[in-house]
Structure formats: C-alpha cells, structure tokens
Design an enzyme around this catalytic site. Structure first.
Site, short mmCIF file in Angstrom:
data_model
loop_
_atom_site.label_atom_id
_atom_site.label_comp_id
_atom_site.label_asym_id
_atom_site.label_seq_id
_atom_site.Cartn_x
_atom_site.Cartn_y
_atom_site.Cartn_z
N ASP A 93 -8.97 -5.33 -4.47
CA ASP A 93 -8.56 -3.94 -4.38
C ASP A 93 -9.58 -3.11 -5.15
OD1 ASP A 93 -6.23 -3.25 -2.88
OD2 ASP A 93 -5.01 -4.42 -4.27
N HIS A 144 -7.38 -5.96 -0.03
CA HIS A 144 -6.24 -5.07 0.19
C HIS A 144 -5.45 -5.43 1.44
CE1 HIS A 144 -4.11 -1.24 -0.42
NE2 HIS A 144 -4.17 -1.09 0.89
N SER A 193 0.84 -1.20 0.00
CA SER A 193 0.00 0.00 0.00
C SER A 193 0.89 1.26 0.00
CB SER A 193 -0.97 -0.06 1.19
OG SER A 193 -2.03 0.85 1.05
#
Length: 291
Positions: free
Chosen positions: A234, A266, A153
């Site tokens: 995602d 995610h 991320s």
C-alpha cells in the site's frame, strides 16, 4: 492530521493512487486485472453455493444484497458483511462474492452490499445505505447471529463509519461482533485535493463529517473487535492512515489488532480472501470462532 499538507499536488495524487505502488503489475493493467479476478471469483461463488441474489434492502436500484449461505447451515450462523471498494465510484456487489467459498464451507454466511457509487451516490448517501443494509439484515434474518463487517479500501471507510452509528434512529441494533478494515481510508480530507474527488464532489464539510478518524468515540462495553489490515505495498499514506486510525481506536478503549500483510499490494490483499490458506482468511475465521 499528517504530512500530506506539505506534499506537492503531484505527490498527493501519487500517494492516493494505489495502482502506482504495486511491484506486481503496472498501473495501467492492475485495476483491470483486479476487476477480472473479483468478477470471476464471484461467478464461481455464485455457481457453487446456495445464494439469494439481489435482495432489496431499500427502494433504490443499487440498494440490494447478495447472500451466500453456509454450505451446511446450523439453526443460527454468523455472517461476514462485505463492503466493496472502488474509490466510491466503481465496482459493485456483483464483484463482491469472491471471498464466500472459504467462509461458507466453515458455516459462515457472506453478504455483499450494493450501494450508490458516485457520481450518482453522494458520500452521505453511501454511508446511510450501508447502515440501512445492516438494519435490514438484523430485522429480516434472525438466523444470523453475529455480524462481522469486512470492507476493502473505500469499503473499509464505509465499514468504519458503521462503528460510529447511532442506531436509535434505525429502531434496531445489529449484533456487530467484529470489523475487518482492509487497506482503508479514515480521513477523507487529503483526497479533496486529488482526482478522486472529481466524481465525489465533496466539500470539506462533507469530508470531515464522513471521516472515521474524527468520529472515534469511547468504546462501549459491547463494542466490537476491530482488525485493521494493511498491505506491504500500500502507499505510505494508506499505511499511515491505517496506523493512525488503529491508534485512535485503541486510545479510546477499543479492542484493536493490526495486521501488516507481507508480499501483497492494495489489490491482491483482498483478492486472496478466495483462498482457504490465506492468512487474512484464517484470521477472519479465528475472529468468528472466538465469539
């Protein structure tokens, strides 16, 4: 750079809120669950392995590394340098050792990097800190032969920023062999218009100079291998950014692979690195063994 400019403010917030896209848990519980899983995994890794914790690479409170050594280290060994996510404003290296057990058992050290998160940390500072941590490793740990970056991320963004580093000012060139960029962001401009920037307080200029998409250079002969990984669950914007960044690197001559991981969101896309049999764990070990 994409269709985000045509989105409503509400849609943009949605697309840049990873917690809203998981079919596994609702948005109010998934982040707490992620923090619990990564913290518990790190605790297990610290208890079971040979570690050197809180190694300072600079003078700042957060400028520290945790090093998880291979179970049976050879004279020299590769290292996976893990850069945590948290939208540049939460988490720390103390949640970042969960991926160590499957790697240290295969002769790979894991290094978790601490950096100043927002609001204390400015984006320019975070990027510099990660670069300095790698220069420190290269200088102080000559037994490490081959560094493999791994970021999740916001950490994938910081790892990607490393790829554009001019190392001459650091007077050392880390031996970066690979980069594994998991569910990252590579163009920061869209998040200027979301809640994410409340703590970061970035100007457009800061966002642009810290956007890896804008910094792609022609691959040098010694350029590392890059793996861009993205989760099935995602958001469409995260998936778009991964696709466009991988295409830009490939067009500039980099060796790039894209891994679209089915059945994960995610958060568990990175949590599952604690599992020996997880496909991303195996891909990372294969990347290291080929070098």
């Amino acid at each position: 750079m994409g269709g985000w400019r045509d989105m409503s403010a509400e849609a943009l917030e949605d697309h840049y809120s990873p917690s809203r896209w998981s079919p596994r848990l609702d948005r109010d519980t998934i982040i707490d669950a992620h923090l619990a899983v990564t913290a518990a995994g790190t605790e297990r890794a610290r208890a079971s392995g040979q570690t050197l914790l809180h190694v300072p690479y600079g003078d700042g409170d957060e400028e520290k590394l945790d090093i998880y050594f291979p179970t049976e280290p050879s004279e020299t060994f590769p290292a996976l340098v893990y850069i945590h996510g948290g939208y540049w404003q939460c988490m720390s290296k103390d949640d970042s050792g969960f991926a160590a057990p499957p790697l240290v058992s295969q002769g790979v050290a894991v290094v978790a990097v601490g950096y100043d998160i927002a609001p204390k940390g400015h984006m320019d500072t975070m990027v510099l800190q990660v670069r300095r941590s790698l220069a420190f490793l290269a200088e102080r740990y000559p037994r490490i032969r081959g560094i493999y970056l791994c970021g999740h991320s916001a950490g994938a963004h910081l790892a990607a920023m490393v790829l554009s580093t001019d190392w001459t000012e650091f007077q050392v060139v880390p031996d970066i062999k690979g980069a594994v960029l998991v569910s990252g962001l590579y163009d920061l401009e869209p998040i200027l218009h979301t809640y994410v920037n409340d703590a970061l307080n970035m100007s457009r200029e800061v966002a642009q100079r810290n956007s890896p998409m804008r910094l792609v250079t022609s691959a040098a002969p010694a350029a590392c291998e890059v793996l861009v990984a993205v989760a099935q669950h995602d958001s469409p914007e995260f998936r778009r950014q991964s696709q466009e960044y991988s295409q830009a690197l490939r067009a500039a001559g980099w060796s790039v692979s894209v891994l679209d991981l089915a059945g994960v969101d995610h958060f568990d896309v990175i949590e599952r690195l604690s599992e020996d049999s997880y496909v991303l764990t195996q891909v990372i070990l294969n990347m290291i063994s080929r070098a």
